[in-house]
Design a protein around this motif. Sequence first.
Motif, short mmCIF file in Angstrom:
data_model
loop_
_atom_site.label_atom_id
_atom_site.label_comp_id
_atom_site.label_asym_id
_atom_site.label_seq_id
_atom_site.Cartn_x
_atom_site.Cartn_y
_atom_site.Cartn_z
N UNK A 67 -47.23 59.92 -28.49
CA UNK A 67 -46.57 61.21 -28.74
C UNK A 67 -46.67 62.12 -27.52
N UNK A 68 -47.07 63.35 -27.71
CA UNK A 68 -47.09 64.34 -26.62
C UNK A 68 -48.46 64.46 -25.96
N UNK A 69 -49.30 63.47 -26.16
CA UNK A 69 -50.62 63.51 -25.53
C UNK A 69 -50.47 63.37 -24.01
N UNK A 70 -51.49 63.76 -23.26
CA UNK A 70 -51.37 63.75 -21.80
C UNK A 70 -51.18 62.35 -21.20
N UNK A 71 -50.16 62.22 -20.37
CA UNK A 71 -49.90 60.97 -19.66
C UNK A 71 -51.08 60.67 -18.73
N UNK A 72 -51.73 61.70 -18.24
CA UNK A 72 -52.90 61.53 -17.37
C UNK A 72 -53.98 60.69 -18.06
N UNK A 73 -54.23 60.96 -19.33
CA UNK A 73 -55.24 60.21 -20.09
C UNK A 73 -54.76 58.77 -20.30
N UNK A 74 -53.47 58.61 -20.61
CA UNK A 74 -52.91 57.26 -20.79
C UNK A 74 -53.09 56.43 -19.52
N UNK A 75 -52.70 57.00 -18.39
CA UNK A 75 -52.80 56.29 -17.12
C UNK A 75 -54.26 55.99 -16.78
N UNK A 76 -55.14 56.94 -17.06
CA UNK A 76 -56.57 56.74 -16.79
C UNK A 76 -57.10 55.56 -17.58
#
Length: 149
Positions: A67-76
């Motif tokens: 959803x709208x969660x941070x892409x930064x966390x996904x990539x990390x």
Amino acid sequence: MSASDDLPVVRTLAELAGLVERHRGLYVRWSRGPETDLAKASSTDELTGVPMPGLSANPLDVEGWWAARPVRVWAARRLHDYAHLPHDKGPGVRPWVLTGRETGRGPDNEPLVTDVRPMCWVAPGVIDEARSEVERQERPWGPLRRTGP
């Protein structure tokens, strides 16, 4: 100078997250680099030695359920999950981003990619940032690391 030396370098987690936001169909691969990988064009199953129909890589595309969660966390998380590979696979192994066409799945359900086009290297500092980002999350998480017998 090799073709791999000409690739741009992603130097921050924010830069990697921006790349993921702007492009679909990106993968990260941990290896000695595109020049080595493209010469053989396929990965090998480590357990059986069977050649696979493409290079094993991990998708960077954000899934809809995120959803709208941070892409930064996904990539990390995508980087952190395999950050043990340089230690396990030896000197010169590092992450790089690519595009390509999925041709199947490997034994760990990872995509096997052909028609590979290298995009960029991922600097070591990005891995450190990814580790820190994962450690800041509410729940503990470790890399996807197998242990031997």
